[in-house]
Motif scaffolding. Structure first.
Motif, PDB file in Angstrom:
ATOM      1  N   UNK A  47      48.298  32.217  -6.234  1.00 53.79           N
ATOM      2  CA  UNK A  47      49.527  33.006  -6.195  1.00 53.79           C
ATOM      3  C   UNK A  47      49.648  33.699  -4.844  1.00 53.79           C
ATOM      4  N   UNK A  48      50.871  34.064  -4.532  1.00 52.76           N
ATOM      5  CA  UNK A  48      51.112  34.792  -3.290  1.00 52.76           C
ATOM      6  C   UNK A  48      52.370  34.321  -2.604  1.00 52.76           C
ATOM      7  N   UNK A  49      52.405  34.507  -1.318  1.00 48.43           N
ATOM      8  CA  UNK A  49      53.559  34.215  -0.478  1.00 48.43           C
ATOM      9  C   UNK A  49      53.580  32.720  -0.158  1.00 48.43           C
ATOM     10  N   UNK A  50      54.645  32.017  -0.554  1.00 47.40           N
ATOM     11  CA  UNK A  50      54.703  30.575  -0.277  1.00 47.40           C
ATOM     12  C   UNK A  50      54.964  30.299   1.206  1.00 47.40           C
ATOM     13  N   UNK A  51      55.283  31.353   1.976  1.00 45.97           N
ATOM     14  CA  UNK A  51      55.396  31.232   3.428  1.00 45.97           C
ATOM     15  C   UNK A  51      54.138  31.776   4.117  1.00 45.97           C
ATOM     16  N   UNK A  52      53.053  31.880   3.369  1.00 41.96           N
ATOM     17  CA  UNK A  52      51.824  32.515   3.853  1.00 41.96           C
ATOM     18  C   UNK A  52      51.289  31.867   5.120  1.00 41.96           C
ATOM     19  N   UNK A  53      50.682  32.702   5.957  1.00 47.49           N
ATOM     20  CA  UNK A  53      49.987  32.221   7.148  1.00 47.49           C
ATOM     21  C   UNK A  53      48.472  32.228   6.941  1.00 47.49           C
ATOM     22  N   UNK A  54      48.001  32.935   5.901  1.00 48.86           N
ATOM     23  CA  UNK A  54      46.573  33.003   5.589  1.00 48.86           C
ATOM     24  C   UNK A  54      46.348  32.527   4.163  1.00 48.86           C
ATOM     25  N   UNK A  55      45.407  31.608   3.990  1.00 45.85           N
ATOM     26  CA  UNK A  55      44.969  31.187   2.662  1.00 45.85           C
ATOM     27  C   UNK A  55      43.640  31.885   2.387  1.00 45.85           C
ATOM     28  N   UNK A  56      43.630  32.794   1.423  1.00 44.36           N
ATOM     29  CA  UNK A  56      42.393  33.454   1.012  1.00 44.36           C
ATOM     30  C   UNK A  56      41.772  32.603  -0.088  1.00 44.36           C
ATOM     31  N   UNK A  57      40.578  32.094   0.193  1.00 46.37           N
ATOM     32  CA  UNK A  57      39.911  31.143  -0.697  1.00 46.37           C
ATOM     33  C   UNK A  57      38.718  31.814  -1.360  1.00 46.37           C
ATOM     34  N   UNK A  58      38.805  32.017  -2.659  1.00 43.42           N
ATOM     35  CA  UNK A  58      37.732  32.636  -3.403  1.00 43.42           C
ATOM     36  C   UNK A  58      36.836  31.609  -4.082  1.00 43.42           C
ATOM     37  N   UNK A  59      36.010  32.084  -4.994  1.00 40.91           N
ATOM     38  CA  UNK A  59      35.043  31.222  -5.682  1.00 40.91           C
ATOM     39  C   UNK A  59      35.645  30.614  -6.943  1.00 40.91           C
ATOM     40  N   UNK A  60      35.902  31.459  -7.947  1.00 42.85           N
ATOM     41  CA  UNK A  60      36.380  30.983  -9.252  1.00 42.85           C
ATOM     42  C   UNK A  60      36.891  32.185 -10.039  1.00 42.85           C
ATOM     43  N   UNK A  61      37.667  31.960 -11.087  1.00 42.07           N
ATOM     44  CA  UNK A  61      38.135  33.072 -11.912  1.00 42.07           C
ATOM     45  C   UNK A  61      36.980  33.827 -12.561  1.00 42.07           C
ATOM     46  N   UNK A  62      37.188  35.117 -12.769  1.00 44.90           N
ATOM     47  CA  UNK A  62      36.233  35.920 -13.521  1.00 44.90           C
ATOM     48  C   UNK A  62      36.479  35.768 -15.009  1.00 44.90           C
ATOM     49  N   UNK A  63      35.417  35.864 -15.786  1.00 44.41           N
ATOM     50  CA  UNK A  63      35.517  35.616 -17.228  1.00 44.41           C
ATOM     51  C   UNK A  63      36.525  36.531 -17.906  1.00 44.41           C
ATOM     52  N   UNK A  64      36.473  37.828 -17.579  1.00 42.74           N
ATOM     53  CA  UNK A  64      37.348  38.788 -18.242  1.00 42.74           C
ATOM     54  C   UNK A  64      38.358  39.400 -17.269  1.00 42.74           C
ATOM     55  N   UNK A  65      38.454  38.786 -16.083  1.00 42.30           N
ATOM     56  CA  UNK A  65      39.481  39.150 -15.115  1.00 42.30           C
ATOM     57  C   UNK A  65      40.556  38.084 -15.125  1.00 42.30           C
TER      58      UNK A  65
END
Length: 231
Positions: A47-65
């Motif tokens: 999710x985020x800005x479809x015109x984004x200049x930065x892609x923030x790449x995480x690990x994986x979803x949290x179980x209860x987040x």
């Protein structure tokens, strides 16, 4: 075609049976504090800005987040560190993320992950990350204004390098060692892939022990803004 961060074939994906079973088990058993809530329990879209200049790449979803709320880094300790930092840096419209409909808006940034389903012990296997690479490719292909990948943690870092290898780039991984604040440029490769900036993951384990501080993360976000031409 308009970019859809949550295509139907992502939301119904069961290509990793272990992860599909686990995400649904967590959504069924729930945590006591969220016993009255309906869990998302599906692969989590970016999710985020479809015109984004930065892609923030995480690990994986949290179980209860994320597996509960249906939005990346929303509703857990990692998000409680990340979103205030993004708000300070001007990427997020608010400092707190509690649900997918809390009004959060990102500017200049899109958030995704190496694995889209919550893994047991927060550890997807290498094969699971490889299987999920199709969704990272989907984001990188459709977000047309990207200038930088910001990887949170070594698994996210490695997943981007593996993506480049799958795109036929000649990547020697030992030449691109993960480290907080490390910047990796790829000018010598054909078509010059997006540069990669590393940061420690915003996990509670890292932030609670002081391995990652607010100042350290603010510095990386400031560098990311500069590299992406957002300052």
């Amino acid at each position: 075609m308009t970019f859809n961060p949550a295509p139907a074939d992502l939301l119904t994906c069961r290509l990793c049976p272990r992860l599909a079973t686990y995400r649904e088990e967590v959504a069924s058993t729930k945590r006591r504090a969220y016993a009255n809530e309906s869990y998302w329990g599906k692969p989590v879209p970016g999710f985020g800005d479809v015109q984004a200049r930065i892609l923030l790449l995480g690990l994986a979803p949290g179980a209860h987040g994320s597996n509960r709320t249906g939005r990346m880094f929303t509703g857990d300790a990692s998000g409680n560190f990340l979103f205030p930092a993004l708000h300070r840096a001007g990427f997020a419209s608010q400092a707190h993320a509690t649900s997918h409909d809390d009004g959060m808006v990102l500017t200049g940034m899109f958030i995704t992950a190496a694995a889209r389903c919550v893994p047991p012990g927060n550890k997807p296997t290498r094969d699971e990350v490889a299987t999920c690479r199709t969704w990272l490719e989907y984001d990188l292909t459709n977000l047309l204004n990207l200038k930088l990948v910001l990887a949170l943690g070594s698994i996210a870092h490695d997943s981007y390098l593996e993506y480049l290898k799958a795109q036929s780039h000649k990547i020697i991984k030992k030449h691109y060692a993960f480290g907080h604040g490390n910047l990796h440029q790829f000018e010598g490769l054909q078509l010059a892939p997006l540069p990669l900036l590393d940061a420690y993951h915003v996990s509670f384990q890292n932030t609670n022990t002081g391995k990652l501080t607010e100042a350290m993360f603010d510095d990386v976000l400031a560098l990311a803004k500069t590299l992406a031409g957002l300052t």
